[in-house]
Design a protein around this motif. Structure first.
Motif, PDB file in Angstrom:
ATOM      1  N   GLY A  31     -35.860  45.674  16.163  1.00 15.67           N
ATOM      2  CA  GLY A  31     -36.398  45.810  14.820  1.00 15.67           C
ATOM      3  C   GLY A  31     -35.291  46.222  13.870  1.00 15.67           C
ATOM      4  O   GLY A  31     -34.231  45.601  13.823  1.00 15.67           O
ATOM      5  N   GLU A  32     -35.505  47.301  13.139  1.00 13.82           N
ATOM      6  CA  GLU A  32     -34.507  47.796  12.178  1.00 13.82           C
ATOM      7  C   GLU A  32     -33.614  48.882  12.769  1.00 13.82           C
ATOM      8  O   GLU A  32     -32.724  49.395  12.085  1.00 13.82           O
ATOM      9  N   THR A  33     -33.855  49.252  14.023  1.00 10.76           N
ATOM     10  CA  THR A  33     -33.108  50.347  14.651  1.00 10.76           C
ATOM     11  C   THR A  33     -31.961  49.806  15.496  1.00 10.76           C
ATOM     12  O   THR A  33     -32.162  48.921  16.328  1.00 10.76           O
ATOM     13  N   ARG A  34     -30.772  50.344  15.276  1.00  8.89           N
ATOM     14  CA  ARG A  34     -29.587  49.914  16.026  1.00  8.89           C
ATOM     15  C   ARG A  34     -29.236  50.956  17.093  1.00  8.89           C
ATOM     16  O   ARG A  34     -29.381  52.166  16.885  1.00  8.89           O
ATOM     17  N   TYR A  35     -28.757  50.441  18.231  1.00  6.48           N
ATOM     18  CA  TYR A  35     -28.374  51.293  19.353  1.00  6.48           C
ATOM     19  C   TYR A  35     -27.009  50.846  19.877  1.00  6.48           C
ATOM     20  O   TYR A  35     -26.579  49.713  19.648  1.00  6.48           O
ATOM     21  N   LEU A  80     -26.562  56.304  25.922  1.00  3.58           N
ATOM     22  CA  LEU A  80     -27.349  55.542  24.956  1.00  3.58           C
ATOM     23  C   LEU A  80     -27.436  56.348  23.671  1.00  3.58           C
ATOM     24  O   LEU A  80     -27.807  57.530  23.689  1.00  3.58           O
ATOM     25  N   GLU A  81     -27.106  55.715  22.531  1.00  6.13           N
ATOM     26  CA  GLU A  81     -27.141  56.382  21.233  1.00  6.13           C
ATOM     27  C   GLU A  81     -27.910  55.534  20.218  1.00  6.13           C
ATOM     28  O   GLU A  81     -27.950  54.313  20.322  1.00  6.13           O
ATOM     29  N   ARG A  82     -28.478  56.200  19.206  1.00  3.56           N
ATOM     30  CA  ARG A  82     -29.214  55.545  18.137  1.00  3.56           C
ATOM     31  C   ARG A  82     -28.538  55.837  16.806  1.00  3.56           C
ATOM     32  O   ARG A  82     -28.118  56.965  16.537  1.00  3.56           O
ATOM     33  N   LEU A  83     -28.438  54.789  15.972  1.00  4.50           N
ATOM     34  CA  LEU A  83     -27.821  54.965  14.654  1.00  4.50           C
ATOM     35  C   LEU A  83     -28.824  55.584  13.691  1.00  4.50           C
ATOM     36  O   LEU A  83     -29.920  55.061  13.478  1.00  4.50           O
ATOM     37  N   SER A 142     -39.321  51.064  24.791  1.00  5.50           N
ATOM     38  CA  SER A 142     -39.096  49.786  24.111  1.00  5.50           C
ATOM     39  C   SER A 142     -37.741  49.193  24.474  1.00  5.50           C
ATOM     40  O   SER A 142     -37.592  47.969  24.544  1.00  5.50           O
ATOM     41  N   ILE A 143     -36.745  50.050  24.730  1.00  3.68           N
ATOM     42  CA  ILE A 143     -35.420  49.560  25.116  1.00  3.68           C
ATOM     43  C   ILE A 143     -35.481  48.925  26.496  1.00  3.68           C
ATOM     44  O   ILE A 143     -34.971  47.816  26.716  1.00  3.68           O
ATOM     45  N   HIS A 144     -36.140  49.606  27.428  1.00  2.00           N
ATOM     46  CA  HIS A 144     -36.306  49.045  28.766  1.00  2.00           C
ATOM     47  C   HIS A 144     -37.064  47.722  28.704  1.00  2.00           C
ATOM     48  O   HIS A 144     -36.710  46.740  29.360  1.00  2.00           O
ATOM     49  N   SER A 145     -38.109  47.674  27.891  1.00  2.00           N
ATOM     50  CA  SER A 145     -38.914  46.465  27.757  1.00  2.00           C
ATOM     51  C   SER A 145     -38.090  45.312  27.205  1.00  2.00           C
ATOM     52  O   SER A 145     -38.174  44.175  27.687  1.00  2.00           O
ATOM     53  N   ASN A 146     -37.261  45.592  26.202  1.00  2.00           N
ATOM     54  CA  ASN A 146     -36.445  44.541  25.600  1.00  2.00           C
ATOM     55  C   ASN A 146     -35.311  44.101  26.515  1.00  2.00           C
ATOM     56  O   ASN A 146     -34.941  42.918  26.512  1.00  2.00           O
ATOM     57  N   GLY A 156     -25.876  57.286   8.975  1.00  2.51           N
ATOM     58  CA  GLY A 156     -24.698  56.607   9.495  1.00  2.51           C
ATOM     59  C   GLY A 156     -24.087  57.237  10.731  1.00  2.51           C
ATOM     60  O   GLY A 156     -23.090  56.728  11.264  1.00  2.51           O
ATOM     61  N   THR A 157     -24.644  58.347  11.217  1.00  2.00           N
ATOM     62  CA  THR A 157     -24.143  58.985  12.428  1.00  2.00           C
ATOM     63  C   THR A 157     -24.912  58.482  13.649  1.00  2.00           C
ATOM     64  O   THR A 157     -26.023  57.962  13.534  1.00  2.00           O
ATOM     65  N   TRP A 158     -24.286  58.648  14.819  1.00  2.00           N
ATOM     66  CA  TRP A 158     -24.931  58.236  16.063  1.00  2.00           C
ATOM     67  C   TRP A 158     -25.527  59.446  16.769  1.00  2.00           C
ATOM     68  O   TRP A 158     -24.847  60.451  16.964  1.00  2.00           O
TER      69      TRP A 158
END
Length: 314
Positions: free
Chosen positions: A7-11, A32-35, A80-84, A39-41
């Motif tokens: 979606g709109e979330t970057r990892y 595993l990190e999320r933006l 959702s990450i595992h699913s994708n 702008g920080t992870w």
């Protein structure tokens, strides 16, 4: 390092493996990190050898033969990450893949009833059955339009094929097949009897596997395939680049050294790898367009004469 978006979330995700004393690969380090909007992870999970963390909380020791994404797949942040990640299909033809595709199995009534009821392409995508006849039997039964698409594409590639069917083996009236397990067979020009799957050439079976993979592909899925052209005849070798445009919501990652393949892929979509020792370099398509121009044929000719291509294993 893998960077991706859901979606709109970057990892971004990284994983390092190592070989243990038994010669098996195991996870050594993982992160595993999320933006964040600023702008920080932000770290979601991390493994450093036997130390595991989730949202900065230290966890009990987890098995090292599986990633933390798999181990924590029921957690809301990871689900959702595992699913994708499950939408990535890596098609390899190493080992006994072709022989496994020839296997015939009797599908349990519960499996067929479940597909009849749910009509779930996701379930078919993940069905752990290597039998091509069984998969195509379900496709024909539950998703007939997709099955007809496979048949049409196969006949276009192999013009001598006049018909394709999947039905209980006994219905073909072949002496070698008297059971009722699903069997795929083709009719060939000038040949009276049906030709069962196991008598087809490895090239024809390979094409059929790929067409079946694509027929049951899902939107936003990723299809990875390595040098699929090996063992294919000249009449079938460049079929896949032409099919890619029919699946605009599937991302393809293909490797090839063959000019017939490369010449049919837009230069902007090229990624050229060159390795010298342990050092790997990548040239991206946009850079190659600027260097070689937009003509695919001229670009390929220049590529194979480029020192970057010839210097390492590209």
């Amino acid at each position: 390092m893998l960077t991706f978006a859901i979606g709109e979330t970057r990892y971004k995700y990284s994983l390092e493996s190592q070989e243990n004393e038994s010669g098996q690969n195991e996870v050594a380090n993982e992160k595993l990190e999320r933006l964040e909007p600023n702008g920080t992870w932000k770290e979601i999970l991390r493994r450093e050898d036997d130390k595991c963390y989730y949202k900065n909380d230290k966890l009990p020791k987890f098995p090292r033969d599986a990633s933390l994404i798999w181990s924590l797949r029921e957690e809301e942040e990871v689900k959702s990450i595992h699913s994708n990640f499950g939408l990535i299909l890596r098609r390899s033809f190493a080992g006994g893949v072709i022989e496994d595709a020839k296997l015939r199995i009797t599908l349990q009534a519960e499996i067929l009833a479940s597909f009849d009821r749910k009509k779930s392409m996701l379930d078919l995508y993940h069905l752990p059955i290597p039998s091509l006849s069984a998969i195509l039997y379900i496709l024909q039964r539950v998703f007939p339009a997709r099955f007809q698409m496979v048949c049409s594409q196969f006949r276009q590639i192999f013009s001598n094929v006049t018909d394709i069917e999947v039905k209980p083996a006994s219905q073909y009236k072949l002496r070698s097949h008297i059971d009722d397990a699903p069997l795929l067979a083709i009719k060939d020009k000038g040949v009276k009897n049906w030709i069962p799957l196991e008598e087809l050439s490895s090239g024809m079976i390979k094409v059929l596997i790929i067409l079946t993979d694509l027929a049951k592909s899902l939107d936003e899925s990723i299809y990875m395939i390595d040098e699929y052209e090996n063992s294919l005849g000249i009449n079938a070798i460049d079929f896949l680049p032409e099919l890619i445009e029919q699946y605009p919501k599937v991302q393809f990652l293909m490797t090839s050294h063959h000019p017939y393949i490369i010449n049919n892929i837009n230069v902007r979509n090229w990624y050229v790898f060159s390795r010298t020792g342990s050092k790997t370099q990548i040239k991206f398509g946009e850079e190659l367009v600027n260097r070689y121009g937009l003509s695919k044929h001229e670009a390929f000719t220049q590529l194979i004469n480029d020192p970057f291509f010839n210097k390492g294993g590209a």
